[in-house]
Motif scaffolding. Structure first.
Motif, mmCIF file in Angstrom:
data_model
loop_
_atom_site.group_PDB
_atom_site.id
_atom_site.type_symbol
_atom_site.label_atom_id
_atom_site.label_comp_id
_atom_site.label_asym_id
_atom_site.label_seq_id
_atom_site.Cartn_x
_atom_site.Cartn_y
_atom_site.Cartn_z
ATOM 1 N N GLY A 49 21.757 -8.456 56.887
ATOM 2 C CA GLY A 49 22.577 -8.600 58.080
ATOM 3 C C GLY A 49 23.031 -10.037 58.255
ATOM 4 N N HIS A 87 22.626 -9.614 63.904
ATOM 5 C CA HIS A 87 22.563 -8.155 63.731
ATOM 6 C C HIS A 87 21.996 -7.853 62.351
ATOM 7 C CE1 HIS A 87 24.479 -4.062 63.170
ATOM 8 N NE2 HIS A 87 23.618 -3.923 64.148
ATOM 9 N N GLU A 141 17.416 -0.885 62.752
ATOM 10 C CA GLU A 141 18.562 -1.751 63.030
ATOM 11 C C GLU A 141 18.265 -2.480 64.330
ATOM 12 O OE1 GLU A 141 23.388 -1.342 63.620
ATOM 13 O OE2 GLU A 141 22.142 0.447 63.701
ATOM 14 N N GLN A 178 19.368 -6.017 67.068
ATOM 15 C CA GLN A 178 20.247 -7.108 67.490
ATOM 16 C C GLN A 178 19.373 -8.137 68.189
ATOM 17 O OE1 GLN A 178 23.767 -7.301 67.186
ATOM 18 N NE2 GLN A 178 23.525 -9.377 67.932
#
Length: 84
Positions: A33, A37, A57, A59
């Motif tokens: 990433g 992110h 995943e 952030q």
């Protein structure tokens, strides 16, 4: 950026994270990433069951000061989700 965790990093356990809310222990094999992110791929342990090729995943709240995996994984996460 794509990073494969080295045996030395695994020995220091920098690739391991625990998500208390989901009672999930993640042992990362790779991290990819950029700009806050990322996706962490590896083996997850949930309620004693192990899941290979598991992906989270996430952030970060802010872009990390460094693109080093340890700095990224230790930063504050804004949100995360499991990739299906």
């Amino acid at each position: 950026m794509e990073h494969i965790f080295t045996p030395e990093e695994k020995e220091r356990e920098i690739q391991k994270i625990y998500l208390e809310e989901d009672e999930l222990l993640m042992e990362g094999e790779s991290l990819r990433g950029e700009k806050g992110h990322y996706i962490l791929q590896g083996t997850a342990t949930i309620e004693g069951e192990r899941y290979h090729d598991f992906e989270i995943e996430f952030q970060l709240e802010e872009e990390p000061a460094s693109e080093e995996p340890e700095a990224i994984l230790n930063a504050s996460w804004d949100w995360y989700d499991f990739v299906l």
